[in-house]
Design an enzyme around this catalytic site. Structure first.
Site, mmCIF file in Angstrom:
data_model
loop_
_atom_site.group_PDB
_atom_site.id
_atom_site.type_symbol
_atom_site.label_atom_id
_atom_site.label_comp_id
_atom_site.label_asym_id
_atom_site.label_seq_id
_atom_site.Cartn_x
_atom_site.Cartn_y
_atom_site.Cartn_z
ATOM 1 N N ASN A 77 0.869 -1.180 0.000
ATOM 2 C CA ASN A 77 0.000 0.000 0.000
ATOM 3 C C ASN A 77 0.910 1.236 0.000
ATOM 4 O OD1 ASN A 77 -1.980 1.894 0.328
ATOM 5 N ND2 ASN A 77 -2.416 1.395 2.481
ATOM 6 N N LYS B 165 0.289 4.210 -0.664
ATOM 7 C CA LYS B 165 -0.407 5.439 -0.226
ATOM 8 C C LYS B 165 -0.045 6.624 -1.125
ATOM 9 C CE LYS B 165 -0.443 3.644 4.476
ATOM 10 N NZ LYS B 165 -0.617 3.907 5.879
ATOM 11 N N HIS C 18 -9.971 1.463 3.755
ATOM 12 C CA HIS C 18 -8.778 1.667 4.581
ATOM 13 C C HIS C 18 -9.110 2.645 5.711
ATOM 14 C CE1 HIS C 18 -4.813 2.844 5.919
ATOM 15 N NE2 HIS C 18 -4.376 1.721 5.377
ATOM 16 N N GLU D 79 -6.126 -4.635 10.270
ATOM 17 C CA GLU D 79 -5.154 -3.563 10.520
ATOM 18 C C GLU D 79 -5.574 -2.785 11.763
ATOM 19 O OE1 GLU D 79 -2.824 -2.308 6.836
ATOM 20 O OE2 GLU D 79 -4.658 -1.163 6.818
ATOM 21 N N GLY E 135 1.627 2.684 11.083
ATOM 22 C CA GLY E 135 2.638 3.749 11.127
ATOM 23 C C GLY E 135 3.182 4.046 12.505
ATOM 24 N N SER F 78 2.550 -1.518 10.578
ATOM 25 C CA SER F 78 3.958 -1.529 10.998
ATOM 26 C C SER F 78 4.695 -2.841 10.704
ATOM 27 C CB SER F 78 4.089 -1.173 12.478
ATOM 28 O OG SER F 78 3.702 0.157 12.679
ATOM 29 N N GLY G 227 2.459 -0.834 4.416
ATOM 30 C CA GLY G 227 2.493 0.567 4.007
ATOM 31 C C GLY G 227 3.921 1.053 3.858
#
Ligand code: PGA
Length: 233
Positions: free
Chosen positions: A9, A11, A85, A151, A157, A193, A214
């Site tokens: 992903n 982003k 998401h 998630e 993150g 993460s 991500g």
């Protein structure tokens, strides 16, 4: 070669120059063959021209400024989309997730549906009830098997992940609810993460079907390290 799915992903990370550099770095180095790249829409052609599997980060079922429709996605030979998401729910107030899922499935798009609890919900021991509620809302009238990405919002993150046994339990919970309430055999991914330091232990989780990654997927060397571990499990 195992069957784990890895969704990158990407982003809104990366400028055009960084994207081209990234593509040069990963070119011909993907040993794991089930990788779906979800770049910013403006970079999708660069991924397609290298023969990479591409997904979109969001899709819509009606013509609307700034959105991509399912027909546009399909006409570019793209067969995957992420739906719901948590960042879109949080920052863009996205709501009609079930409708997006149903329309996408009707048009033969493979959907990756995101679910997860907030830090507050977790601290109040509400994780299971929150996940169940999300599944009930999102899987209504779904007749095809889908991919669910678990998630936890607090893990995205943050460089923190749930314990391995915790994820293991949640994967079983999601599969059980999907089967008992909807008759669906879903695949479950973990996201939040994931990086080259924790991928070894995450890869050992029983019944886990892959990862949604991500930030770590935007660093070519880091991502290749992750894929090597996943591919060799
Ligand atoms: P992260 O993001 O890997 O940077 O935590 C995951 C996601 O938001 O899908």
């Amino acid at each position: 070669m195992n069957n784990k799915i890895v969704i990158a992903n990407l982003k809104s990370y990366m400028t055009l120059g960084e994207t081209k550099n990234y593509l040069r770095m990963i070119d011909n180095k993907l040993i794991h063959n089930k990788v779906v790249f979800c770049p910013s829409n403006i970079y999708i052609p660069y991924f397609l021209e290298r023969g990479l599997t591409v997904g979109v980060q969001n899709v819509n079922y009606f013509n609307c400024t700034g959105e991509l429709t399912i027909e546009q996605v399909k006409s570019n030979n793209i067969n995957y989309c992420i739906i719901g998401h948590s960042e879109r729910k949080l920052f863009l107030n996205e709501k009609d997730i079930n409708k997006k899922i149903i329309h996408s499935l009707n048009n033969d798009l493979n959907v990756i549906i995101c679910i997860g609890e907030t830090e507050e919900e977790r601290s109040m021991f509400k994780t299971n009830s929150v996940l169940k509620r999300q599944l009930i809302n999102y899987l209504r009238d779904v007749k095809k098997d889908v991919v669910i990405a678990y998630e936890p919002i607090w893990a995205i993150g943050s460089n923190t992940i749930p314990s391995i046994s915790n994820i293991e339990d949640i994967v079983c919970y999601i599969k059980n609810i999907s089967k008992s309430m909807f008759g669906l055999d879903v695949k479950v991914l973990y996201g939040g993460s994931v990086n080259s330091s924790n991928i070894d232990s995450l890869s050992g989780i029983k019944n886990l079907d892959g990862f949604l990654i991500g930030k770590a997927s935007t660093d070519a060397n880091e991502f290749l390290k992750i894929l090597e571990v996943v591919g060799n499990q």
